[in-house]
Structures are given as structure tokens and as C-alpha cells.
Design a protein around this motif. Sequence first.
Motif, mmCIF file in Angstrom:
data_model
loop_
_atom_site.group_PDB
_atom_site.id
_atom_site.type_symbol
_atom_site.label_atom_id
_atom_site.label_comp_id
_atom_site.label_asym_id
_atom_site.label_seq_id
_atom_site.Cartn_x
_atom_site.Cartn_y
_atom_site.Cartn_z
ATOM 1 N N VAL A 1 0.998 -1.248 0.070
ATOM 2 C CA VAL A 1 0.148 -0.092 -0.034
ATOM 3 C C VAL A 1 0.961 1.212 -0.105
ATOM 4 O O VAL A 1 1.628 1.665 0.913
ATOM 5 C CB VAL A 1 -0.955 0.074 1.115
ATOM 6 N N GLU A 2 0.829 1.994 -1.132
ATOM 7 C CA GLU A 2 1.686 3.166 -1.197
ATOM 8 C C GLU A 2 0.846 4.361 -0.557
ATOM 9 O O GLU A 2 -0.433 4.343 -0.668
ATOM 10 C CB GLU A 2 1.840 3.489 -2.724
ATOM 11 N N SER A 3 1.480 5.302 -0.284
ATOM 12 C CA SER A 3 1.142 6.662 0.238
ATOM 13 C C SER A 3 1.995 7.858 0.296
ATOM 14 O O SER A 3 3.070 7.472 -0.103
ATOM 15 C CB SER A 3 0.582 6.641 1.643
ATOM 16 N N SER B 1 5.768 6.467 0.655
ATOM 17 C CA SER B 1 6.001 5.277 1.697
ATOM 18 C C SER B 1 5.255 3.954 1.045
ATOM 19 O O SER B 1 4.130 4.244 0.293
ATOM 20 C CB SER B 1 5.435 5.697 2.971
ATOM 21 N N CYS B 2 5.621 2.847 1.363
ATOM 22 C CA CYS B 2 4.939 1.685 0.764
ATOM 23 C C CYS B 2 5.100 0.582 1.955
ATOM 24 O O CYS B 2 6.094 0.191 2.210
ATOM 25 C CB CYS B 2 5.727 1.151 -0.642
ATOM 26 N N ALA B 3 3.883 0.308 2.458
ATOM 27 C CA ALA B 3 3.731 -0.296 3.774
ATOM 28 C C ALA B 3 3.470 -1.887 3.065
ATOM 29 O O ALA B 3 2.398 -2.144 2.168
ATOM 30 C CB ALA B 3 2.529 -0.121 4.561
ATOM 31 N N THR C 1 8.311 -1.311 5.693
ATOM 32 C CA THR C 1 8.013 -0.102 4.671
ATOM 33 C C THR C 1 9.236 0.167 3.972
ATOM 34 O O THR C 1 10.423 0.055 4.476
ATOM 35 C CB THR C 1 7.706 1.055 5.782
ATOM 36 N N VAL C 2 9.066 0.363 2.990
ATOM 37 C CA VAL C 2 9.979 1.197 1.927
ATOM 38 C C VAL C 2 9.719 2.658 1.522
ATOM 39 O O VAL C 2 8.545 2.899 1.458
ATOM 40 C CB VAL C 2 10.155 0.369 0.703
ATOM 41 N N THR D 1 5.915 13.887 -13.011
ATOM 42 C CA THR D 1 4.488 13.668 -12.919
ATOM 43 C C THR D 1 4.227 12.224 -13.225
ATOM 44 O O THR D 1 4.550 11.837 -14.724
ATOM 45 C CB THR D 1 3.849 14.659 -13.639
ATOM 46 N N ALA D 2 3.592 11.425 -12.683
ATOM 47 C CA ALA D 2 3.341 9.945 -13.120
ATOM 48 C C ALA D 2 2.448 9.298 -11.688
ATOM 49 O O ALA D 2 2.420 9.981 -10.621
ATOM 50 C CB ALA D 2 4.561 9.172 -13.184
ATOM 51 N N VAL D 3 2.055 8.077 -11.950
ATOM 52 C CA VAL D 3 1.701 7.495 -10.982
ATOM 53 C C VAL D 3 2.858 6.375 -10.539
ATOM 54 O O VAL D 3 3.326 5.898 -11.339
ATOM 55 C CB VAL D 3 0.274 6.371 -11.329
ATOM 56 N N TYR D 4 3.095 6.614 -9.148
ATOM 57 C CA TYR D 4 4.214 5.805 -8.476
ATOM 58 C C TYR D 4 3.733 4.537 -7.902
ATOM 59 O O TYR D 4 2.845 4.476 -7.158
ATOM 60 C CB TYR D 4 5.076 6.637 -7.730
ATOM 61 N N TYR D 5 4.318 3.137 -8.361
ATOM 62 C CA TYR D 5 4.167 1.970 -7.882
ATOM 63 C C TYR D 5 5.362 1.616 -6.907
ATOM 64 O O TYR D 5 6.297 1.535 -7.549
ATOM 65 C CB TYR D 5 3.709 1.052 -8.992
ATOM 66 N N CYS D 6 4.889 0.781 -6.145
ATOM 67 C CA CYS D 6 5.611 0.088 -5.207
ATOM 68 C C CYS D 6 5.547 -1.543 -5.517
ATOM 69 O O CYS D 6 4.601 -1.878 -6.016
ATOM 70 C CB CYS D 6 5.473 0.231 -3.660
#
Length: 124
Positions: A5-7, A21-23, A78-79, A91-96
Motif C-alpha cells: 500500500v503506497e501513500s 511510503s509503501c507498507a 516499509t520502503v 509527474t506519474a503514478v508511482y508504484y511500489c
Amino acid sequence: QVQLVESGGGLVQAGGSLRLSCAASGRTFTNYAMGWFRQAPGKEREFVAAVSWIGDNLYYADSVKGRFTISRDNSKNTVYLQMNSLKPEDTAVYYCAATNAFWSLTSKSSYNYWGQGTQVTVSS
């Protein structure tokens, strides 16, 4: 299964900073290398940064080197991706993503699990 889950995404002016953050949950976090990828509208998903299982090896795309920093806190599963000196082209959608591979951490095909993504918009 690993759930990610990214935030931390949002709107920022050029030159500003954000920290993503990515939990992770579901499996032993230290069994996985972690990566960040991004996808702008109409473009392929591209590699941004990756960190090895225990954090001793870091990898960056040339376009973000010197501006972005990836890190992981294994005690918090978390990363993070610290993004400084942001540009409109960031600008983009960032994915973990997570992988149990030892190599090819810059390739999206190496990753087994993906988050839903978080939008980052950099205004000029």
C-alpha cells in the motif's frame, strides 16, 4: 501473497519534495527486494529505484539519480522514496513492487507483487 500500500503522493511545485511510503504485509518483508516504478499517461511503466533485501544495494534510474533516495525500514515493513528537486517530467503514478529475485531489480518483469499506485503531480 504480499500486500503493498503506497501513500504520500500529491501535488507539488517544481523544485519541491515529496516522500512516498509503501507498507508491506503478508510475508516476511526481509525476503523481498523492493522497487519503485512510475507510469506517466500514454507511457510505459518505468523503473525508478530499487533496494536489495537488507538495504545494502541501491539502484536508480539515470533520470532520478542525485534527486531521489530509496530506503527501507525492515522493522516497520516499509520502503520509502524521498523525492527532491522535483520536475514536471516526474509527474506519474508511482508504484511500489516486491520481488524475491536476487538480480535484475531494475526490470519490472522481475517483480511479483505490486501496489495500487499513488499519483504524483509536479506543476511548473
